[in-house]
Design a protein around this motif. Structure first.
Motif, PDB file in Angstrom:
ATOM      1  N   LEU A   1       0.842  -1.196   0.000  1.00  8.14           N
ATOM      2  CA  LEU A   1       0.000   0.000   0.000  1.00  8.14           C
ATOM      3  C   LEU A   1       0.877   1.246   0.000  1.00  8.14           C
ATOM      4  CD1 LEU A   1      -2.488  -1.124   2.787  1.00  8.14           C
ATOM      5  CD2 LEU A   1      -3.003  -0.969   0.374  1.00  8.14           C
TER       6      LEU A   1
ATOM      7  N   PHE B   1      -4.802   6.538   1.482  1.00  7.95           N
ATOM      8  CA  PHE B   1      -4.246   5.286   0.992  1.00  7.95           C
ATOM      9  C   PHE B   1      -4.707   4.965  -0.414  1.00  7.95           C
ATOM     10  CE2 PHE B   1      -2.150   3.063   4.499  1.00  7.95           C
ATOM     11  CZ  PHE B   1      -2.481   3.873   5.570  1.00  7.95           C
ATOM     12  N   GLY B   2      -3.835   4.329  -1.173  1.00  6.73           N
ATOM     13  CA  GLY B   2      -4.248   3.679  -2.400  1.00  6.73           C
ATOM     14  C   GLY B   2      -4.854   2.322  -2.055  1.00  6.73           C
ATOM     15  N   THR B   3      -5.378   1.657  -3.067  1.00  2.00           N
ATOM     16  CA  THR B   3      -6.019   0.359  -2.811  1.00  2.00           C
ATOM     17  C   THR B   3      -5.042  -0.801  -2.910  1.00  2.00           C
ATOM     18  OG1 THR B   3      -6.779   0.361  -5.083  1.00  2.00           O
ATOM     19  CG2 THR B   3      -8.362   1.063  -3.412  1.00  2.00           C
TER      20      THR B   3
ATOM     21  N   LEU C   1     -11.869  -0.591  -1.035  1.00  2.00           N
ATOM     22  CA  LEU C   1     -11.917   0.825  -0.640  1.00  2.00           C
ATOM     23  C   LEU C   1     -10.647   1.287   0.048  1.00  2.00           C
ATOM     24  CD1 LEU C   1     -15.552   1.149   0.748  1.00  2.00           C
ATOM     25  CD2 LEU C   1     -14.684   1.916  -1.467  1.00  2.00           C
ATOM     26  N   GLY C   2      -9.807   0.377   0.409  1.00  2.00           N
ATOM     27  CA  GLY C   2      -8.599   0.771   1.127  1.00  2.00           C
ATOM     28  C   GLY C   2      -8.907   1.228   2.537  1.00  2.00           C
ATOM     29  N   LEU C   3      -7.964   1.919   3.150  1.00  2.00           N
ATOM     30  CA  LEU C   3      -8.159   2.445   4.497  1.00  2.00           C
ATOM     31  C   LEU C   3      -8.752   3.844   4.419  1.00  2.00           C
ATOM     32  CD1 LEU C   3      -5.501   0.439   4.902  1.00  2.00           C
ATOM     33  CD2 LEU C   3      -5.557   1.507   7.141  1.00  2.00           C
TER      34      LEU C   3
END
Lengths: 110, 114
Positions: A86, A100-102, B41-43
């Motif tokens: 990440l 954050f990116g995915t 969606l990630g964090l």
């Protein structure tokens, strides 16, 4: 649109191969961190690299701030490198919250 | 040993029940954060705390509240949990004294709301 974009979304490697992961971001960042998330879910900070080039072990990160991009190079991959990588940036909002990116999911086979 | 701890690590609750997630850090960091992580969606940032009793909403604060009465502890509270709050919750901390401060993350709490 998404403020942090990572590519590729997934990557399959043979043990020993190198890999390059990309992170592009849409706004000026004052901080950039690369994280590793294990298949079990734990999150570990790999590198903090807001600009320039940094090395740690088999990992090299290069961030070009004015071009709003960063890369993470993994050399001589090992099966234990499997997981999700990440990228996160800090759009300084008075509290340094990370966006954050995915992630890029890396799978290294023996 | 620089560490962020979270309790509990796993939690199952029924819809409508109250939930308390605890976070601790031993680095005397001023700033602490709560994120949630969902697939695809990630964090996402829920709340940020700049110090004791100095908290601000993040991107998705609805349905959550926080408490920070000591610098080393930061709690996330769900009053009347909903099924869409099933997620993995991460706590983090960072120092304000460094220009490019890293964030240190806890191991996460996996919450399931039935």
């Amino acid at each position: 649109g998404q403020q942090v974009q990572q590519s590729p979304a997934s990557l399959v490697l043979q043990e020993g191969e190198n890999a390059e992961l990309q992170c592009n971001f849409s706004s000026t960042a004052t901080q950039l961190q690369w994280f590793y998330q294990s298949p079990g879910g734990s999150l570990v900070s790999l590198l903090s690299n807001p600009s320039g080039t940094k090395h740690t072990g088999r990992l090299t990160s290069t961030t070009v701030t004015k071009e709003r991009r960063s890369s993470l190079h993994i050399s001589s991959s090992q099966t234990t490198d499997s997981g999700t990588y990440l990228c996160a940036i800090d759009l300084y909002q008075g509290g340094r919250a990370l966006i954050f990116g995915t992630g890029t999911t890396v799978s290294v086979s023996p | 040993d620089m560490k962020v701890t979270q309790m509990p690590r796993y939690l199952i609750k029924r819809m409508g029940e109250n939930v308390l997630l605890e976070c601790g850090q031993d680095m005397s960091h001023e700033t602490m954060y709560w994120y949630r992580q969902d697939p695809g969606l990630g964090l996402q940032l829920i709340y940020i705390s700049y110090d004791v009793d100095s908290n601000s909403e993040g991107d998705i604060p609805k349905g959550y509240r926080v408490s920070r009465k000591k610098r080393e502890h930061f709690s996330l509270i769900l009053d009347s949990a909903k099924t869409n709050q099933t997620s993995v919750y991460f706590c983090a901390s960072s120092s304000d004294r460094e220009r490019y401060a890293e964030q240190f993350f806890g191991p996460g709490t996996r919450l399931t709301v039935l």
